[in-house]
Design an enzyme around this catalytic site. Sequence first.
Site, PDB file in Angstrom:
ATOM      1  N   ASN A 272      16.062  42.771  41.218  1.00 31.43           N
ATOM      2  CA  ASN A 272      15.758  41.346  41.023  1.00 31.43           C
ATOM      3  C   ASN A 272      14.375  40.992  41.543  1.00 31.43           C
ATOM      4  O   ASN A 272      13.608  40.270  40.883  1.00 31.43           O
ATOM      5  CB  ASN A 272      16.811  40.485  41.737  1.00 31.43           C
ATOM      6  N   HIS A 277      15.033  38.208  37.702  1.00 32.20           N
ATOM      7  CA  HIS A 277      16.477  38.023  37.567  1.00 32.20           C
ATOM      8  C   HIS A 277      16.991  38.362  36.173  1.00 32.20           C
ATOM      9  O   HIS A 277      18.160  38.744  36.022  1.00 32.20           O
ATOM     10  CB  HIS A 277      16.852  36.580  37.924  1.00 32.20           C
ATOM     11  N   GLU A 307      27.083  41.787  42.314  1.00 29.27           N
ATOM     12  CA  GLU A 307      26.877  43.093  41.681  1.00 29.27           C
ATOM     13  C   GLU A 307      28.053  44.027  41.926  1.00 29.27           C
ATOM     14  O   GLU A 307      27.942  45.239  41.771  1.00 29.27           O
ATOM     15  CB  GLU A 307      25.580  43.736  42.186  1.00 29.27           C
TER      16      GLU A 307
END
Length: 392
Positions: A272, A277, A307
């Site tokens: 990220n 993102h 995640e």
Amino acid sequence: MDFQAKLLIQVIILVTGTSAVAWALMASPMRIAPRACWRYAVANVLMMLGLILNTLRGDGPSYVAWLGADLSLLAGIVMLRLGTVFLFRLPVSYRMDLFLWGAAALAMLLVSPEESSQQFLAIVFSLAAAAMFARLAMVTLQGLSPSTGRFMAMLLVAPVILAALSFVLRLGFIFYHEQAEERFISIQSNQALPVLWFYLVLAIAINVLAFGNALTRLVQKIRMLADRDMLTGLWNRRSAEEVMKKLHYKWQRGGEGYALVLLDLDHFKQINDTFGHQAGDAALRQAALVLSHALRDTDVLCRFGGEEFLVILSGANIKQAHQVAEKLRTCLEERALRWEGQDIPLSASFGCAVVMPGLSVSQLISSADNAMYQAKAAGRNRVMDSEPQVAS
């Protein structure tokens, strides 16, 4: 034209016209299954047009009043079927519909479009309509059965089946009834009032069924949104917990056990921070795809949060869970994410746990979570099993 027959035809036209407007409003601006609703709207317009053209029939020949009316009505039935196909997202096929409609059109062109040919035209129309309504019944049954069950779906499809059978019966009356022309062919005479009443009820029933189908599809979509993760399309945490509760309940009553594999993508924050993102979202979607393809249909995969992904393995022991986790780890490692010309390696740390006496669902999840963090502490991109334990 008989006054009562004319009045009933006007009522049917009003019903189909109002239904067309209602379907158009559902398609836009309400945006409820727009591709299906637009086809339902067109179907009602075509049926309304067919009835209007039917009222123009007279003694002289007219392709518009005779062939135009029948072919417009048949096209309306075709659009009803296609609307149902799109509503339930069934495989789209136009060939048989085009064949039936085209065959009916060619057969009708064999005779002069006038009153003397109305018996032949009625036979052709009835054959085509019966076949088209039968096809509509089949796709409606196929679409409803998964959510309502076969028996309830049969009850709901009954009006369409009845429509198909009515046109088969109409053929028999045309061949064997002495007053077939007044009662079952022309809809403009006083003797045809029972048939017109049937058509009115049929128009209402089919639209009510279609609205019910749309409502069923809307409920399915709402349920899917409640049960699915929007980004990956996998089951969400709430759905996974419901599955685990059911499996745990069965296991406590002597059923087979189950195991969990909890995994967390390695260095996800770095993806990220480095690539943005959107790249992180793409990594989650790819991980979901890779993991899904590596699992059996009976395994349950969900996005557990952030995640983290959870795999529920029914009937598995800790050794089998470890083997599945190792397979998933290898598959994920071999599929780097291609992002803006760069390969972003993907890996995950896995923790496995199996249900044991004294462990609740939440404790079992904690066991898998602890094993996963042990895998991270040991260097990531590996599989660790939870230690056998019994809750105090």
